[in-house]
Design a protein around this motif. Sequence first.
Motif, PDB file in Angstrom:
ATOM      1  N   UNK B 158      29.875  40.287  37.599  1.00  0.00           N
ATOM      2  CA  UNK B 158      29.744  39.526  36.893  1.00  0.00           C
ATOM      3  C   UNK B 158      31.215  39.807  35.872  1.00  0.00           C
ATOM      4  N   UNK B 159      32.408  40.409  36.580  1.00  0.00           N
ATOM      5  CA  UNK B 159      33.231  40.203  35.365  1.00  0.00           C
ATOM      6  C   UNK B 159      34.982  39.976  35.622  1.00  0.00           C
ATOM      7  N   UNK B 162      35.024  36.672  36.738  1.00  0.00           N
ATOM      8  CA  UNK B 162      33.663  35.812  36.781  1.00  0.00           C
ATOM      9  C   UNK B 162      32.334  36.050  36.041  1.00  0.00           C
ATOM     10  N   UNK B 163      33.857  36.942  34.645  1.00  0.00           N
ATOM     11  CA  UNK B 163      32.659  37.345  33.799  1.00  0.00           C
ATOM     12  C   UNK B 163      31.885  36.210  32.851  1.00  0.00           C
TER      13      UNK B 163
END
Lengths: 310, 173
Positions: B158-159, B162-163
């Motif tokens: 989730x970075x 996609x953060x």
Amino acid sequence: MSKITRRKFLAGSMAGGAAIAMAPTKKAFGANLEGFPDGMGVLVDMTRCVGCRSCEAACNKEQNLPEPNKSFDDFSVFDEIKHGEKRRPTEKAYTVVNRYEPEGSEPVYRKIQCNHCNEPACLTSCFVNAYTKTPEGAVIYNDKVCVGCRNCMIACPFSIPAYSYSSAINPIIKKCIFCYDTRLKNGQTPACVEACPQQVMVFGKRKELIKIAHDRIRRSPGKYVDQVYGEKEVGGTGWLYLSGVPFQQAGFNVSLPSEPIINNVKDFLAIVPMVLAIWPALFTGFHLLATKGKSHGHGDDHSHDGQEEH
Amino acid sequence: MVNTGKKFMAGLAGLIICCLLMMNCYAMESYPEEIEIDVLAELYEGVVFDHGLHVMMTEGCAVCHHHTTGTPVVDSYCAKCHTNEEPMATVSCKDCHSSEPVTAGSVRGKDTVLFHDDKPDLKAAYHLSCLGCHQDMGAPVGCQDCHARTEAGDAFFHSGQFAPTGSTGSSGH
């Protein structure tokens, strides 16, 4: 839809009481049972963990959990303190890694999740019987049955079950299920274990893991504390830990008994069914004996009452 | 001009060190200068491993290769059996360390060679060996210092793109 009448309810509770009354013999037999013989577990070697949080990310993906507040490569989470404590599992994260800084040692990282106890306190505390300990070793729960009473949160010696506080309508318990539905059932390695780059975790039969753990301690003198956390704690847990620093310095609760939590209340609970099943019948009998042949006495009482009323 | 000069100097230094090492180390007749480690690449790109540089920096082959290159083992536990070693036919990590994830069954079951149980799988062998040494030597230890993350990796963590966006993060659930 059949309505439960009072008569049915009473009959049911009598049958239930009788069934519980039989239980103590069964429990006495189970007192020395060390969980399911082929129960699986995971050995966590904390000397290997570097705190990369890959396991957290893997859990999030595997369990289809909601988006995290921070990216999984954001290490500022290790500094988070809530209510004076480090991070704990939540409804959005079934596993979390915390950093500890013991004196005179490098930082230590500790992954926490459900330890999948041999005799789970959450299971025994649950009055709707939502929890199940499967033969594979997982402690799973039926979220359709859960009423959200949070007894298990209090019962758990590791503070693992989390609560979906965000749900206003139907808040329930959420916790790690050992990837039971998607992996463990088929004999597959849990997602967090597989994702770990350092092989901090080994998945396998609990019995074998204990051997591996003691082998590691023996082979590398001075590397580990001579204890496998979870081997004996609260009757044994499926997840076991090895540490290079004393366990209390890595945030472990070292004051837990080696007996399962249920043993604290077993003696008391064994009396409850006796009270419920025998006392009503016993005292009804006393009452009937005491009042036998005194039917006209009642009449006198009634007349007496009547006189008072007038 | 500066670049070529630098390159020349680096090359010269490398050559001198190589010559020194060739005089010292008997088991280094031939080794790859560069190895691309990409069998496990998924969330991260493969690693282009500068083998030559690491040969120069370490005390001997056994630091990473145990006993397979013929040099005496470093680990005291292994040294109990492995005393006079010959170079082996297979020396690379993946020849012994399985790319399949290790379980308790495979750790204790399959390997019939006594004391070779509890062997890390390939991913762990790389990370434990590389990262362990990098930590001790003060070398880079960040994940992306060695291998760049792929788009799949960004999604997994989730970075990047996609953060989590702050608003959905706090009020989403």
